[in-house]
Scaffold this motif. Structure first.
Motif, mmCIF file in Angstrom:
data_model
loop_
_atom_site.group_PDB
_atom_site.id
_atom_site.type_symbol
_atom_site.label_atom_id
_atom_site.label_comp_id
_atom_site.label_asym_id
_atom_site.label_seq_id
_atom_site.Cartn_x
_atom_site.Cartn_y
_atom_site.Cartn_z
ATOM 1 N N PRO A 1 -4.725 -0.501 11.471
ATOM 2 C CA PRO A 1 -4.704 -0.313 10.005
ATOM 3 C C PRO A 1 -3.485 -0.896 9.310
ATOM 4 N N TRP A 2 -2.272 -0.695 9.850
ATOM 5 C CA TRP A 2 -1.095 -1.170 9.134
ATOM 6 C C TRP A 2 -0.995 -2.695 9.161
ATOM 7 N N ILE A 3 -1.440 -3.298 10.268
ATOM 8 C CA ILE A 3 -1.453 -4.764 10.323
ATOM 9 C C ILE A 3 -2.477 -5.311 9.339
ATOM 10 N N THR B 1 -2.562 -7.840 2.129
ATOM 11 C CA THR B 1 -1.587 -7.959 1.038
ATOM 12 C C THR B 1 -1.067 -9.389 0.940
ATOM 13 N N ALA B 2 -0.762 -9.989 2.085
ATOM 14 C CA ALA B 2 -0.250 -11.359 2.091
ATOM 15 C C ALA B 2 -1.309 -12.344 1.591
ATOM 16 N N CYS B 3 -2.542 -12.182 2.050
ATOM 17 C CA CYS B 3 -3.619 -13.051 1.564
ATOM 18 C C CYS B 3 -3.832 -12.855 0.068
ATOM 19 N N SER C 1 6.816 -15.720 4.838
ATOM 20 C CA SER C 1 7.495 -15.998 6.104
ATOM 21 C C SER C 1 8.115 -14.749 6.713
ATOM 22 N N GLU C 2 8.250 -13.686 5.937
ATOM 23 C CA GLU C 2 8.938 -12.480 6.408
ATOM 24 C C GLU C 2 8.011 -11.308 6.706
ATOM 25 N N ILE C 3 6.851 -11.266 6.106
ATOM 26 C CA ILE C 3 6.099 -10.015 6.029
ATOM 27 C C ILE C 3 5.316 -9.680 7.295
ATOM 28 N N PHE C 4 4.980 -10.675 8.129
ATOM 29 C CA PHE C 4 4.069 -10.432 9.244
ATOM 30 C C PHE C 4 4.802 -9.951 10.501
ATOM 31 N N PRO C 5 4.130 -9.129 11.320
ATOM 32 C CA PRO C 5 4.696 -8.755 12.620
ATOM 33 C C PRO C 5 4.774 -9.981 13.528
ATOM 34 N N PHE D 1 0.904 -2.890 -4.384
ATOM 35 C CA PHE D 1 0.757 -3.161 -2.956
ATOM 36 C C PHE D 1 1.909 -3.942 -2.310
ATOM 37 N N LEU D 2 2.665 -4.722 -3.063
ATOM 38 C CA LEU D 2 3.623 -5.612 -2.418
ATOM 39 C C LEU D 2 4.940 -4.911 -2.114
ATOM 40 N N PRO D 3 5.336 -4.830 -0.836
ATOM 41 C CA PRO D 3 6.652 -4.279 -0.495
ATOM 42 C C PRO D 3 7.726 -5.339 -0.695
#
Length: 483
Positions: free
Chosen positions: A270-272, A278-280, A399-403, A459-461
């Protein structure tokens, strides 16, 4: 559209616990600057080939007898090719290497350009537009990777950010060349072919230049070529720094391999799934501002606003100057001083406000030179805010948001969404303007902008001010309310 990397990439060396000798001036620094200059010809081509259609479309339309639908199709096929290029470009980088991929991209830029220049009709034109678009999309993911992997940690953000600056400089160059060529030969048949042909020169420069450039040491180590990697590092570092950095580059290569393990199955977490969506959404939101409708159709918009054909193509240069200024200010003064989320939020507020004023001016003012100049000024201000507060911060945020384990996959997915939304808007825009006029088109963007502001707020952190590992821990714990 633009491609910058984040200062947070500095965490690469920190995460591995490496202590490196400080950077010192010398020939190696100049060599690195030359490499960056050659590689950013890819960004320059990106900008020129997406911007040149702005002035070339009107004479092309008359010569090739383009309908409104075909007009949108000629512009949008490049973007559809770019979506494919963004997907395939990452795989090409992994399998062939960064240097060889950029060399192939240069050939595709040249082939796509020459094919378009000599196309006798739209049926021949469209396949070459797809080839050119593939080169644009592949360059959008290849140039930043190549620059980031050759740059020292201390200069990675600045050197990689030059690609975004090269893109808007390429668009400005397209607008200036369009104006010069149209002023000199506007009455001649096929003037648009000369406008397109100019892009062949930087394509040749990129090809010849990349033949003399080194491969990424990070990719070389991933292929087990450690001696070759050290040889490259000694070109762009002092010897003690190069040897000390080998351990760091090996660590980064392991991380790079780890980023390839993620895929569609990870979206079941879920969190991924929330982060990727959100990124898309952010990538789509950047295109839903309609930024590229002005970049691609700006000359025609100014003609509808009240300029003559020749005045419009000259006035459109303003739409290229202010984005360059905005991009430079963001890269060198803003991006490290204000949170990513705040910049993006206020960027959407600013661009939406501009849309509202453009719609009002188009509705309330009678067709006149005064109306034309008001709309020109508002469009230029809109593009300034896009570069200052949306384009560069968006790419930094992505560039920062993804695991880590799915950063490569998720980045490719979000960039593909960006190009697909760009394609749809670009294809539909001429028909929207034909049906509802300028006021209807920009009222639509204004209403969409209100929804985008709400999306970013909700939604955007904020991805700045934390290491990539800290961000991943926060998101995995369900804490998305980062400000």
């Amino acid at each position: 559209m633009s491609h910058a990397t984040s200062p947070s990439e500095k965490s690469d060396s920190e995460s591995g616990g490496f202590t490196l000798p400080p950077l010192r001036p010398g020939p190696h620094q100049r060599r690195l600057d030359v490499i960056a200059l050659v590689a950013t010809f890819g960004g320059l081509l990106f900008g020129y080939d997406t911007g040149v259609i702005n002035g070339a479309l009107e004479p092309m339309k008359n010569e090739l007898h383009l309908t409104t639908t075909l007009e949108g199709l000629v512009t949008a096929t490049l973007l559809a090719g770019a979506a494919l290029g963004a997907l395939v470009g990452g795989k090409m980088n992994d399998q062939l290497g960064r240097r060889r991929t950029l060399t192939i991209i240069a050939v595709l830029f040249f082939v796509g350009t020459i094919g378009g220049v000599f196309a006798p009709n739209v049926e021949v034109m469209l396949p070459f537009r797809v080839i050119l678009g593939f080169a644009v999309g592949a360059a959008s993911v290849s140039v930043p990777v190549y620059l980031a992997e050759l740059s020292p940690t201390e200069r990675r953000g600045t050197l990689s950010g030059r690609n975004e600056l090269a893109i808007v400089v390429g668009q400005l160059l397209a607008f200036v060349m369009n104006a010069i060529i149209f002023s000199l030969w506007g009455e001649y048949h096929g003037v648009w072919r000369i406008m397109l042909a100019v892009a062949a020169l930087p394509a040749v420069a990129l090809f010849v230049g990349m033949l003399r450039m080194p491969e990424s040491p990070r990719w070389l180590i991933s292929q087990g070529r450690h001696d070759d990697a050290l040889a490259v590092l000694t070109q762009v570092r002092t010897e003690d720094r190069a040897r000390a950095e080998m351990a760091e580059v090996e660590h980064l290569a392991q991380e790079e391999a780890e980023t390839q393990t993620g895929g569609w199955t990870d979206l079941a977490v879920p969190w991924i799934r929330r982060i990727v969506l959100t990124a898309c959404g952010l990538a789509a939101a950047q295109q839903l501002t309609g930024v590229n409708t002005i970049q691609y159709y700006g000359t025609q918009l100014l003609t509808q606003a009240g300029f003559s054909a020749q005045s419009a193509i000259i006035a459109n240069i303003a739409n290229g100057v202010l984005p360059v200024i905005g991009s430079a200010i963001c890269l060198f003064y803003l991006i490290d001083r204000v949170s990513r989320r705040s910049i993006l939020l206020w960027g959407f507020v600013a661009t939406t406000t501009c849309h509202g004023f453009i719609a009002l001016a188009a509705t309330l003012m009678a067709p006149s030179v005064g109306r034309a100049y008001v709309i020109l000024i508002l469009c230029a201000i809109f593009l300034f805010f896009m570069q200052l507060m949306l384009n560069v911060p968006m790419w930094v945020c992505l560039s920062e948001i993804f695991p880590l384990r799915m950063r490569g996959f998720a980045m490719g997915l979000s960039v593909t969404v960006l190009w697909l939304v760009n394609t749809a808007i670009t294809f539909l825009f001429p028909s929207i303007v034909a049906a509802s006029g300028l006021q209807g088109a920009f009222l639509m963007f204004f209403l969409i902008g209100l929804l985008l502001i709400a999306f970013v707020w909700k939604f955007l952190p904020n991805t700045g001010g934390r290491s990539l590992e800290q961000l991943e821990e926060e998101f995995a714990a369900g804490n998305f309310n980062l400000r």
